[in-house]
Write a protein that holds these residues in place. Structure first.
Motif, PDB file in Angstrom:
ATOM      1  N   GLU A 150       0.985  -1.346   0.053  1.00 52.40           N
ATOM      2  CA  GLU A 150       0.044   0.026  -0.183  1.00 52.40           C
ATOM      3  C   GLU A 150       0.836   1.219  -0.180  1.00 52.40           C
ATOM      4  OE1 GLU A 150      -3.419   0.215  -0.082  1.00 52.40           O
ATOM      5  OE2 GLU A 150      -3.409  -2.076  -0.292  1.00 52.40           O
ATOM      6  N   SER A 151       0.554   2.326  -0.434  1.00 49.50           N
ATOM      7  CA  SER A 151       1.360   3.367  -0.693  1.00 49.50           C
ATOM      8  C   SER A 151       1.440   4.305   0.583  1.00 49.50           C
ATOM      9  CB  SER A 151       0.692   4.533  -1.569  1.00 49.50           C
ATOM     10  OG  SER A 151      -0.458   4.953  -1.226  1.00 49.50           O
ATOM     11  N   TYR A 204       8.415   8.764  12.370  1.00 46.96           N
ATOM     12  CA  TYR A 204       7.383   8.382  13.060  1.00 46.96           C
ATOM     13  C   TYR A 204       6.577   9.640  13.414  1.00 46.96           C
ATOM     14  CZ  TYR A 204       4.602   6.977  17.121  1.00 46.96           C
ATOM     15  OH  TYR A 204       3.753   6.720  17.943  1.00 46.96           O
ATOM     16  N   ASP A 205       6.771  10.732  13.736  1.00 44.66           N
ATOM     17  CA  ASP A 205       6.228  11.798  13.898  1.00 44.66           C
ATOM     18  C   ASP A 205       5.308  12.228  12.521  1.00 44.66           C
ATOM     19  OD1 ASP A 205       6.209  11.429  16.777  1.00 44.66           O
ATOM     20  OD2 ASP A 205       7.793  13.392  16.701  1.00 44.66           O
ATOM     21  N   LYS A 257       1.175  12.296  12.142  1.00 44.28           N
ATOM     22  CA  LYS A 257       0.609  13.796  11.739  1.00 44.28           C
ATOM     23  C   LYS A 257       0.165  13.605  10.403  1.00 44.28           C
ATOM     24  CE  LYS A 257       3.485  16.626  10.245  1.00 44.28           C
ATOM     25  NZ  LYS A 257       4.036  17.785   9.249  1.00 44.28           N
ATOM     26  N   ASP A 258       0.634  12.996   9.410  1.00 41.68           N
ATOM     27  CA  ASP A 258       0.094  12.985   8.220  1.00 41.68           C
ATOM     28  C   ASP A 258      -0.890  11.729   7.904  1.00 41.68           C
ATOM     29  OD1 ASP A 258       1.439  15.265   8.199  1.00 41.68           O
ATOM     30  OD2 ASP A 258       2.661  14.742   6.124  1.00 41.68           O
ATOM     31  N   GLY A 259      -0.758  10.763   8.749  1.00 42.25           N
ATOM     32  CA  GLY A 259      -1.594   9.493   8.673  1.00 42.25           C
ATOM     33  C   GLY A 259      -1.395   8.963   7.281  1.00 42.25           C
ATOM     34  N   ASP A 260      -2.694   8.605   6.383  1.00 42.63           N
ATOM     35  CA  ASP A 260      -2.458   7.759   5.129  1.00 42.63           C
ATOM     36  C   ASP A 260      -1.626   8.854   4.193  1.00 42.63           C
ATOM     37  OD1 ASP A 260      -3.659   5.678   6.239  1.00 42.63           O
ATOM     38  OD2 ASP A 260      -5.700   5.999   5.245  1.00 42.63           O
ATOM     39  N   ASP A 261      -1.771  10.116   4.360  1.00 47.81           N
ATOM     40  CA  ASP A 261      -0.931  10.997   3.529  1.00 47.81           C
ATOM     41  C   ASP A 261       0.527  10.766   3.650  1.00 47.81           C
ATOM     42  OD1 ASP A 261      -3.326  11.765   2.199  1.00 47.81           O
ATOM     43  OD2 ASP A 261      -3.381  13.442   3.890  1.00 47.81           O
TER      44      ASP A 261
END
Length: 119
Positions: free
Chosen positions: A24-25, A78-79, A83-87
């Motif tokens: 997954e991207s 990691y942060d 912070k950006d989740g799936d993005d």
């Protein structure tokens, strides 16, 4: 950008086969993070800024509890993912690595050591 991983498997007849698995991207492989952590340790500030952190946020990492440069890179990544989740994608991480001039080596090591391919 698609990230694929070569997986070696043993068939029922005992022969070895290599299978390509598409990741997954938003699934940034731990192996890739480890390589980036190693290669970008001297450029951790720039990498963090390329991933969207401010200079103030990068200063906080510098003055925090992290002892080694590798720890700082690891926590920045990691942060960023948190912070950006799936993005927070493999593509974004590699673009950031390209901008701090470690992307080519990251790709080479990822393929050589872990069978990761980027297309």
């Amino acid at each position: 950008m698609v990230c694929r991983k070569e997986k070696n498997e043993t068939a029922l007849d005992g022969t070895q086969k290599t299978r390509i698995v598409e990741l997954e991207s938003s699934d940034v492989p731990r192996d890739l993070i480890d390589i980036v952590t190693d290669l970008a340790r001297d450029k951790w500030r720039q990498l963090g800024e390329e991933l969207g952190f401010s200079k103030t946020e990068m200063f906080e990492y510098e003055s925090s509890r992290f002892c080694s440069l590798q720890e700082r890179v690891s926590y920045v990544i990691y942060d960023w993912q948190r912070k950006d989740g799936d993005d927070a994608t493999v593509h974004q991480l590699l673009v950031a690595c390209d901008r701090v001039e470690v992307g080519k080596e990251v790709r080479k090591r990822a393929q050589r050591e872990h069978g990761l391919l980027f297309v």
